[in-house]
Design a protein around this motif. Sequence first.
Motif, PDB file in Angstrom:
ATOM      1  N   SER A  94       3.379  -1.202  -6.523  1.00 32.15           N
ATOM      2  CA  SER A  94       2.389  -1.227  -5.454  1.00 32.15           C
ATOM      3  C   SER A  94       1.066  -1.797  -5.923  1.00 32.15           C
ATOM      4  N   ASN A  95       0.242  -2.195  -4.967  1.00 33.41           N
ATOM      5  CA  ASN A  95      -1.102  -2.669  -5.289  1.00 33.41           C
ATOM      6  C   ASN A  95      -2.110  -1.536  -5.225  1.00 33.41           C
ATOM      7  N   ARG A  96      -1.912  -0.705  -4.219  1.00 34.82           N
ATOM      8  CA  ARG A  96      -2.916   0.317  -3.974  1.00 34.82           C
ATOM      9  C   ARG A  96      -2.225   1.616  -3.623  1.00 34.82           C
ATOM     10  N   ALA A  97      -2.869   2.723  -3.966  1.00 32.97           N
ATOM     11  CA  ALA A  97      -2.312   4.027  -3.616  1.00 32.97           C
ATOM     12  C   ALA A  97      -3.316   4.808  -2.786  1.00 32.97           C
ATOM     13  N   LEU A  98      -2.827   5.353  -1.699  1.00 29.64           N
ATOM     14  CA  LEU A  98      -3.657   6.213  -0.867  1.00 29.64           C
ATOM     15  C   LEU A  98      -3.049   7.602  -0.927  1.00 29.64           C
ATOM     16  N   VAL A  99      -3.865   8.594  -1.196  1.00 29.00           N
ATOM     17  CA  VAL A  99      -3.345   9.958  -1.222  1.00 29.00           C
ATOM     18  C   VAL A  99      -3.812  10.672   0.032  1.00 29.00           C
ATOM     19  N   LEU A 100      -2.856  11.209   0.736  1.00 31.66           N
ATOM     20  CA  LEU A 100      -3.156  11.914   1.973  1.00 31.66           C
ATOM     21  C   LEU A 100      -2.995  13.405   1.713  1.00 31.66           C
ATOM     22  N   THR A 116       0.859  -1.166   0.000  1.00 30.58           N
ATOM     23  CA  THR A 116       0.000   0.000   0.000  1.00 30.58           C
ATOM     24  C   THR A 116       0.902   1.224   0.000  1.00 30.58           C
ATOM     25  N   LEU A 117       0.699   2.048  -0.992  1.00 29.47           N
ATOM     26  CA  LEU A 117       1.563   3.211  -1.151  1.00 29.47           C
ATOM     27  C   LEU A 117       0.849   4.448  -0.614  1.00 29.47           C
ATOM     28  N   LEU A 118       1.517   5.148   0.252  1.00 31.62           N
ATOM     29  CA  LEU A 118       0.939   6.343   0.849  1.00 31.62           C
ATOM     30  C   LEU A 118       1.662   7.539   0.255  1.00 31.62           C
ATOM     31  N   ILE A 119       0.910   8.359  -0.467  1.00 32.15           N
ATOM     32  CA  ILE A 119       1.546   9.515  -1.101  1.00 32.15           C
ATOM     33  C   ILE A 119       0.792  10.791  -0.739  1.00 32.15           C
ATOM     34  N   GLY A 120       1.361  11.917  -1.106  1.00 32.38           N
ATOM     35  CA  GLY A 120       0.739  13.199  -0.800  1.00 32.38           C
ATOM     36  C   GLY A 120       1.787  14.274  -0.667  1.00 32.38           C
ATOM     37  N   PRO A 121       1.341  15.529  -0.626  1.00 36.04           N
ATOM     38  CA  PRO A 121       2.302  16.638  -0.556  1.00 36.04           C
ATOM     39  C   PRO A 121       3.108  16.635   0.741  1.00 36.04           C
ATOM     40  N   ARG A 130      -7.028   4.443  -4.648  1.00 34.79           N
ATOM     41  CA  ARG A 130      -7.215   3.792  -5.953  1.00 34.79           C
ATOM     42  C   ARG A 130      -6.211   2.684  -6.162  1.00 34.79           C
ATOM     43  N   PRO A 131      -6.589   1.716  -7.011  1.00 35.78           N
ATOM     44  CA  PRO A 131      -5.594   0.701  -7.372  1.00 35.78           C
ATOM     45  C   PRO A 131      -4.387   1.380  -8.012  1.00 35.78           C
ATOM     46  N   ALA A 132      -3.196   0.911  -7.681  1.00 35.97           N
ATOM     47  CA  ALA A 132      -1.979   1.572  -8.152  1.00 35.97           C
ATOM     48  C   ALA A 132      -1.911   1.622  -9.672  1.00 35.97           C
TER      49      ALA A 132
END
Lengths: 311, 244
Positions: free
Chosen positions: B205-211, B35-40, B220-222
């Motif tokens: 990654s399988n999934r991306a979460l944007v924070l 699970t990928l956690l991304i964001g500014p 969303r799915p990666a």
Amino acid sequence: MNRTRTFGLVAALIAFAVLPNFLKSYGVYLMTLFCVYLMAIFGLNLTVGYAGQMSLGQAAFLGIGAYQAAIFLKLGWPIFIVLPVAGIVCFIVGLILGFPALRVQHHYLAFATLGFNILVYLVMRNEEKVTGGTFGIPGIPRPSLFGYSLDGALPFFYFTFLSVVVLALFLWWLLRSPWGRAFAALRDNPMRATSLGINITAYTLLAFAIGAACAGVGGVYYAALVQFIEPAPFHFSASLTMLLAVIVGGSGRFFGPVLGTIIVVLLPEWLRFMQNWYLAVFGFAVVALMIWLPGGLLSIPERLRWKGAAK
Amino acid sequence: MADKIIEFDKVIAGYSPSLTILNETTLDARRGEITLLIGPNGAGKSTVLKTLFGMLVPRSGEVRFEGKRINGKPPRALLADGIAFVPQGRNLFGSLSVRHNLELGGITLPRGELPARIEEVLARFPRIRERIDNQASTMSGGEQKQLEVGRALLLRPRVLLIDEPSIGLSPKLVQEVMTLLRGLADAGTTVLMVEQNVRTALKYSNRALVLEMGRLALDRPASELLHDPDLNRLFLGGHARTAA
Ligand SMILES: Nc1ncnc2c1ncn2[C@@H]1O[C@H](COP(=O)(O)OP(=O)(O)OP(=O)(O)O)[C@@H](O)[C@H]1O
Ligand SMILES: [Mg+2]
């Protein structure tokens, strides 16, 4: 440790062992006193240098060890019982004192140990029935070892010297174990240490308690060396002196206490002719050192190397 | 649907009572996935990991691991439960040898078990074995990251939290680290990764979460996000919410 350093260390140990044979009894006494303080200051270096905590009460632990030894040696207890008892008692007192202080936050251990030292001093002075009050406890017998009397200045010196070497070896082993290396981790970066699951509070507490035990053991040698104890040497100011020894030598450096103890404990004796000026000169030198050489005297070679490399 | 091994349920947390960083954050990570956690910058990504690892106690809401509430559990206990954390930046003790670094990683293990566990890690990372007696700081950046991950694996974690592993690594080494993490996930370890190197990380990654500002803005799915023509705009100053 590389070979030249090992060689230097062995040479220094031999020189130190041979030297008293050429000294008058006061010189032997001073060298023994040096070994005694070294035990306490090695212990303090564990707390201050490795666990990064300020302790202002090391003299109290030295005193607790010394008073116990005075009482028990006079009762005729053998040294091999008195030593572990003093160490264990100080270890436990250290745990009890350190536990609440270290749970709170950084500076509390300094305050707690300071208050503790003052309290211990008052007990020594006021509980005359046990401690002899300001008159202290005279006539402490030198112990004997397997029937061999340590009465003479030289035999007692060698006993103390061997003991401090054994203590140093124990601390060396401790600090080189994974357990000891955790201290390097704590000092480097607490966040890294936490991410590995190192229990910072428990480790710091243990370091403090072991440091206290070292002082307690040193106190036994102190009582047997001086053969008379009173509250004065265990005053809070003595704790401050020991803290200075750690800082001057280079806190967190294994051999820092050796140099620091020479300077802080022995110089005052040798420079007595300067009388009151001594304190002023000494105080100034310490302040200067902390400003220009915060790593302590043992950091000088590194600094020179560093400068050489920068050219 | 894969089961949720990590859950954040309306978590509020911050570094001081007046400073809220995670603001009713709700998210989850699924078993065996990356699970990928991304964001500014400053969105609170690292804070999510720290909260999960017990370095920060939530003011309210619930953090769950395998369905059990873990709010306020200390890092040591979580390590024992099977969560490991590789924080951002350099995590090795540079002055110690590689072996000593590994030993420190296993400090919470019983002493007798340590040699076998270290052997297990060395078998997986031959390059670490070659350098075992070297000072950790003399290893290349990629080897150091490998060692950090290896050290975390010493405890056989079921969940690996990793914060910006690609920092300071060349693109080739980033690929290596990502391949390593992918391999771990495929073998069943759940990975929760924070990463700025979005495009590369998405590929693995399988999934991306944007924070954003401490809230989940996108989930969303990666692969879908990777092929989203808006991806560049999203991460070059735009807001994820507008695309959601
Ligand atoms: N130890 C701390 N004490 C106080 N505030 C902190 C601390 N660590 C982070 N913050 C603040 O919390 C906010 C979120 O930080 P966090 O590190 O979680 O962001 P991030 O999303 O990981 O950002 P980056 O991409 O820059 O790593 C920031 O405003 C930061 O300044
Ligand atoms: Mg971050």
